[in-house]
Design a protein around this motif. Structure first.
Motif, PDB file in Angstrom:
ATOM      1  N   GLY A 305       0.836  -1.196   0.000  1.00 38.45           N
ATOM      2  CA  GLY A 305       0.000   0.000   0.000  1.00 38.45           C
ATOM      3  C   GLY A 305       0.872   1.247   0.000  1.00 38.45           C
ATOM      4  O   GLY A 305       0.424   2.318   0.392  1.00 38.45           O
ATOM      5  N   PHE A 306       2.116   1.087  -0.406  1.00 36.78           N
ATOM      6  CA  PHE A 306       3.060   2.202  -0.300  1.00 36.78           C
ATOM      7  C   PHE A 306       4.168   1.963  -1.324  1.00 36.78           C
ATOM      8  O   PHE A 306       4.682   0.843  -1.451  1.00 36.78           O
ATOM      9  CB  PHE A 306       3.629   2.197   1.132  1.00 36.78           C
ATOM     10  CG  PHE A 306       4.721   3.188   1.377  1.00 36.78           C
ATOM     11  CD1 PHE A 306       4.555   4.528   1.077  1.00 36.78           C
ATOM     12  CD2 PHE A 306       5.923   2.777   1.937  1.00 36.78           C
ATOM     13  CE1 PHE A 306       5.567   5.438   1.320  1.00 36.78           C
ATOM     14  CE2 PHE A 306       6.935   3.675   2.178  1.00 36.78           C
ATOM     15  CZ  PHE A 306       6.751   5.012   1.863  1.00 36.78           C
ATOM     16  N   ASP A 307       4.534   2.995  -2.049  1.00 32.05           N
ATOM     17  CA  ASP A 307       5.547   2.850  -3.105  1.00 32.05           C
ATOM     18  C   ASP A 307       6.948   2.783  -2.472  1.00 32.05           C
ATOM     19  O   ASP A 307       7.677   3.767  -2.426  1.00 32.05           O
ATOM     20  CB  ASP A 307       5.440   4.029  -4.083  1.00 32.05           C
ATOM     21  CG  ASP A 307       6.518   3.966  -5.152  1.00 32.05           C
ATOM     22  OD1 ASP A 307       7.126   2.884  -5.330  1.00 32.05           O
ATOM     23  OD2 ASP A 307       6.758   5.005  -5.804  1.00 32.05           O
ATOM     24  N   THR A 308       7.294   1.608  -2.006  1.00 33.99           N
ATOM     25  CA  THR A 308       8.583   1.451  -1.317  1.00 33.99           C
ATOM     26  C   THR A 308       9.761   1.702  -2.261  1.00 33.99           C
ATOM     27  O   THR A 308      10.780   2.235  -1.842  1.00 33.99           O
ATOM     28  CB  THR A 308       8.720   0.022  -0.754  1.00 33.99           C
ATOM     29  OG1 THR A 308       8.431  -0.896  -1.801  1.00 33.99           O
ATOM     30  CG2 THR A 308       7.787  -0.209   0.402  1.00 33.99           C
ATOM     31  N   HIS A 309       9.598   1.317  -3.527  1.00 34.11           N
ATOM     32  CA  HIS A 309      10.728   1.476  -4.457  1.00 34.11           C
ATOM     33  C   HIS A 309      11.039   2.957  -4.690  1.00 34.11           C
ATOM     34  O   HIS A 309      12.179   3.392  -4.650  1.00 34.11           O
ATOM     35  CB  HIS A 309      10.433   0.779  -5.789  1.00 34.11           C
ATOM     36  CG  HIS A 309      10.282  -0.714  -5.643  1.00 34.11           C
ATOM     37  ND1 HIS A 309       9.958  -1.537  -6.697  1.00 34.11           N
ATOM     38  CD2 HIS A 309      10.391  -1.515  -4.565  1.00 34.11           C
ATOM     39  CE1 HIS A 309       9.892  -2.794  -6.265  1.00 34.11           C
ATOM     40  NE2 HIS A 309      10.142  -2.795  -4.979  1.00 34.11           N
ATOM     41  N   GLY A 310       9.960   3.742  -4.918  1.00 32.23           N
ATOM     42  CA  GLY A 310      10.159   5.178  -5.138  1.00 32.23           C
ATOM     43  C   GLY A 310      10.706   5.854  -3.886  1.00 32.23           C
ATOM     44  O   GLY A 310      11.624   6.678  -3.953  1.00 32.23           O
ATOM     45  N   PHE A 311      10.139   5.483  -2.718  1.00 31.79           N
ATOM     46  CA  PHE A 311      10.591   6.080  -1.463  1.00 31.79           C
ATOM     47  C   PHE A 311      12.070   5.760  -1.233  1.00 31.79           C
ATOM     48  O   PHE A 311      12.862   6.629  -0.871  1.00 31.79           O
ATOM     49  CB  PHE A 311       9.739   5.547  -0.300  1.00 31.79           C
ATOM     50  CG  PHE A 311      10.008   6.232   1.006  1.00 31.79           C
ATOM     51  CD1 PHE A 311       9.389   7.431   1.332  1.00 31.79           C
ATOM     52  CD2 PHE A 311      10.901   5.683   1.912  1.00 31.79           C
ATOM     53  CE1 PHE A 311       9.650   8.076   2.538  1.00 31.79           C
ATOM     54  CE2 PHE A 311      11.176   6.310   3.118  1.00 31.79           C
ATOM     55  CZ  PHE A 311      10.540   7.515   3.426  1.00 31.79           C
ATOM     56  N   SER A 312      12.454   4.502  -1.471  1.00 35.20           N
ATOM     57  CA  SER A 312      13.861   4.101  -1.260  1.00 35.20           C
ATOM     58  C   SER A 312      14.787   4.899  -2.170  1.00 35.20           C
ATOM     59  O   SER A 312      15.822   5.387  -1.730  1.00 35.20           O
ATOM     60  CB  SER A 312      14.051   2.620  -1.573  1.00 35.20           C
ATOM     61  OG  SER A 312      13.336   1.851  -0.674  1.00 35.20           O
ATOM     62  N   SER A 313      14.413   5.017  -3.449  1.00 33.31           N
ATOM     63  CA  SER A 313      15.351   5.711  -4.339  1.00 33.31           C
ATOM     64  C   SER A 313      15.486   7.181  -3.951  1.00 33.31           C
ATOM     65  O   SER A 313      16.552   7.770  -4.097  1.00 33.31           O
ATOM     66  CB  SER A 313      14.982   5.533  -5.817  1.00 33.31           C
ATOM     67  OG  SER A 313      13.743   6.125  -6.034  1.00 33.31           O
ATOM     68  N   ARG A 314      14.422   7.771  -3.394  1.00 31.07           N
ATOM     69  CA  ARG A 314      14.546   9.177  -2.947  1.00 31.07           C
ATOM     70  C   ARG A 314      15.375   9.276  -1.678  1.00 31.07           C
ATOM     71  O   ARG A 314      16.112  10.225  -1.480  1.00 31.07           O
ATOM     72  CB  ARG A 314      13.159   9.763  -2.642  1.00 31.07           C
ATOM     73  CG  ARG A 314      12.342  10.137  -3.838  1.00 31.07           C
ATOM     74  CD  ARG A 314      11.186  11.062  -3.469  1.00 31.07           C
ATOM     75  NE  ARG A 314      10.275  10.543  -2.474  1.00 31.07           N
ATOM     76  CZ  ARG A 314       9.311   9.667  -2.701  1.00 31.07           C
ATOM     77  NH1 ARG A 314       9.151   9.186  -3.919  1.00 31.07           N
ATOM     78  NH2 ARG A 314       8.512   9.247  -1.730  1.00 31.07           N
ATOM     79  N   TRP A 315      15.257   8.289  -0.805  1.00 29.25           N
ATOM     80  CA  TRP A 315      15.833   8.432   0.540  1.00 29.25           C
ATOM     81  C   TRP A 315      17.194   7.779   0.747  1.00 29.25           C
ATOM     82  O   TRP A 315      17.912   8.139   1.674  1.00 29.25           O
ATOM     83  CB  TRP A 315      14.841   7.898   1.591  1.00 29.25           C
ATOM     84  CG  TRP A 315      13.879   8.977   1.979  1.00 29.25           C
ATOM     85  CD1 TRP A 315      12.693   9.280   1.388  1.00 29.25           C
ATOM     86  CD2 TRP A 315      14.066   9.944   3.014  1.00 29.25           C
ATOM     87  NE1 TRP A 315      12.110  10.364   1.991  1.00 29.25           N
ATOM     88  CE2 TRP A 315      12.943  10.789   2.999  1.00 29.25           C
ATOM     89  CE3 TRP A 315      15.062  10.182   3.965  1.00 29.25           C
ATOM     90  CZ2 TRP A 315      12.794  11.856   3.889  1.00 29.25           C
ATOM     91  CZ3 TRP A 315      14.921  11.234   4.847  1.00 29.25           C
ATOM     92  CH2 TRP A 315      13.792  12.060   4.797  1.00 29.25           C
ATOM     93  N   LEU A 316      17.559   6.814  -0.076  1.00 33.89           N
ATOM     94  CA  LEU A 316      18.805   6.088   0.216  1.00 33.89           C
ATOM     95  C   LEU A 316      20.036   6.991   0.319  1.00 33.89           C
ATOM     96  O   LEU A 316      20.818   6.865   1.274  1.00 33.89           O
ATOM     97  CB  LEU A 316      19.039   4.965  -0.797  1.00 33.89           C
ATOM     98  CG  LEU A 316      18.182   3.709  -0.580  1.00 33.89           C
ATOM     99  CD1 LEU A 316      18.647   2.585  -1.491  1.00 33.89           C
ATOM    100  CD2 LEU A 316      18.198   3.239   0.864  1.00 33.89           C
ATOM    101  N   PRO A 317      20.273   7.907  -0.639  1.00 30.60           N
ATOM    102  CA  PRO A 317      21.480   8.746  -0.487  1.00 30.60           C
ATOM    103  C   PRO A 317      21.475   9.524   0.831  1.00 30.60           C
ATOM    104  O   PRO A 317      22.516   9.668   1.478  1.00 30.60           O
ATOM    105  CB  PRO A 317      21.413   9.688  -1.695  1.00 30.60           C
ATOM    106  CG  PRO A 317      20.589   8.949  -2.701  1.00 30.60           C
ATOM    107  CD  PRO A 317      19.574   8.190  -1.889  1.00 30.60           C
TER     108      PRO A 317
END
Ligand code: SF4
Length: 393
Positions: A305-317
């Motif tokens: 229920g949450f775009d984990t892939h998009g969130f990860s790519s924004r937050w990982l750096p």
């Protein structure tokens, strides 16, 4: 047995940070600039280098194919504190020009830099300027006589590439030794996993020079990380490798994240196995462990229920730039999210059009999905403050 390497210093002059490589020092992570650098790029390059430094990159290499590139990289070296390395092929005069700037390290390839006198000129200037040199041997550009001496064998125990890499490195080390130049490290890179492991194991038994390890032409993100892990984790867990680069057809930031994860995986193996022999003061695992984030994320499935892939790519750096030891969970749904990641210091998961933010499995905040980043940023700050206070107590 671990490689007992001597310590060398990269940088530490002018405004350039000093980075120690070898001995008991933390294994240093490197990456390489992916484009040709122009004068118009310098300000944005300096900002990006600051970000890489925050993520744990200790050394950044630039290809310097001509004198114009040397001017641009040299000017950048005036602007940043991270030690920069210049990668030189064919023309030793480019190496000489680079050292008119605060360039901390020169990489030369013995297969194509030319004869002894050219090497001597580079070493004399490096000694005068305090620059280190990496002897960077590459399986794809070995001197012809070594290719003739070690032709490929058809047997599965073919050590021809490893032997040729080692002999090329030792031959160059002997020249450096003759000229009394000791601020040197060595790399032997091949695209083959077995060749990389064998060559580094052999040379580690025969030299005290620090080793830079990596797999060349490893591939795009997933394949490159898989191949690099297969070669570098065993070496690092054995205590071989003082600095590493994960070469990917992908961003520098992902190279740094991959290198940190590979070093962390090797540290887990070293700490939990009989290979953690002590080398001086620190053990192998201690040389590989960094303070920083541990990211836990679910693979995602049809329940998400949450775009984990998009969130990860924004937050990982941003997460990898944290210098606190915390765990962060990025989970797809509330069915398993908070429970599965109940050990995480901070987590986020989706639920319908909302996201839940949790600490150690307890939901602390529920916001609309559109506000996920802002709410997570606030909770992350609070988590970091808590970790900092615990560290002080
Ligand atoms: Fe699927 Fe939810 Fe598990 Fe992620 S946390 S894999 S979305 S069940």
């Amino acid at each position: 047995m671990p490689h007992i390497s001597k310590t060398i210093k990269i940088g530490g002059f002018d405004h350039v940070n000093a980075v120690t490589i070898g001995g008991d020092s933390l294994v240093v992570i490197q990456t390489m600039w992916k484009d040709r650098l122009s004068f118009a790029d310098l300000d944005s390059a300096a900002r990006r280098i600051e970000g890489l430094s925050g993520m744990g990159c200790g050394l950044l290499r630039f290809a310097v194919p001509d004198l114009a590139a040397a001017e641009a990289v040299g000017r950048l070296a005036d602007m940043v504190s991270m030690p920069l390395a210049a990668d030189i092929h064919f023309d030793y005069k480019i190496a000489l020009r680079c050292m008119d700037f605060p360039i901390a390290k020169i990489r030369i390839n013995p297969g194509n830099i030319g004869g002894r006198e050219k090497v001597r000129a580079v070493l004399e200037k490096a000694a005068e300027k305090g620059a280190a040199i990496r002897i960077g041997v590459n399986a794809g550009s070995l001197p012809q006589d070594l290719r003739d001496k070690f032709p490929p064998q058809s047997s599965r125990r073919d050590n021809s590439v490893a032997n040729a890499l080692v002999e090329a490195a030792e031959r160059e080390l002997a020249i450096f030794n003759e000229f009394g130049f000791t601020n040197v490290l060595v790399s032997m890179k091949a695209s083959g996993i077995a060749d990389t492991i064998k060559a580094n194991r052999i040379l580690a038994r025969r030299t005290a020079a620090p080793l830079h390890i990596g797999v060349t032409e490893a591939g795009p993100l997933v394949a490159g990380i898989a191949r690099s892990s297969a070669a570098l984790v065993p070496l690092l867990a054995e205590g071989i490798g003082d600095t590493l680069r994960v070469s990917l057809s992908d961003s520098m930031e992902n190279e740094v994240i991959a290198a940190r994860e590979i070093a962390g995986a090797a540290a887990e193996i070293a700490a939990g196995s009989f290979t953690d022999h002590l080398s001086g003061e620190a053990g192998t695992a201690a040389r590989l462990q960094r303070n920083g984030v541990r990211v836990i994320s679910c693979p995602r499935c049809g329940r998400y229920g949450f775009d984990t892939h998009g969130f990860s790519s924004r937050w990982l750096p941003r997460l990898y730039a944290l210098d606190r030891k915390i765990s962060v969970a990025i989970m797809g749904c509330e069915v398993n999210g908070p429970q599965e990641a109940c050990h995480a210091d901070l987590g986020i998961t989706g639920s319908g059009d909302k996201v839940l933010i949790f600490r150690h499995g307890e939901v602390v905040r529920i916001v609309a999905a559109a506000e996920a980043d802002e709410a997570f940023a606030r909770e992350l700050e609070q988590t970091l403050r808590g970790v900092q206070m615990n560290e002080r107590d």
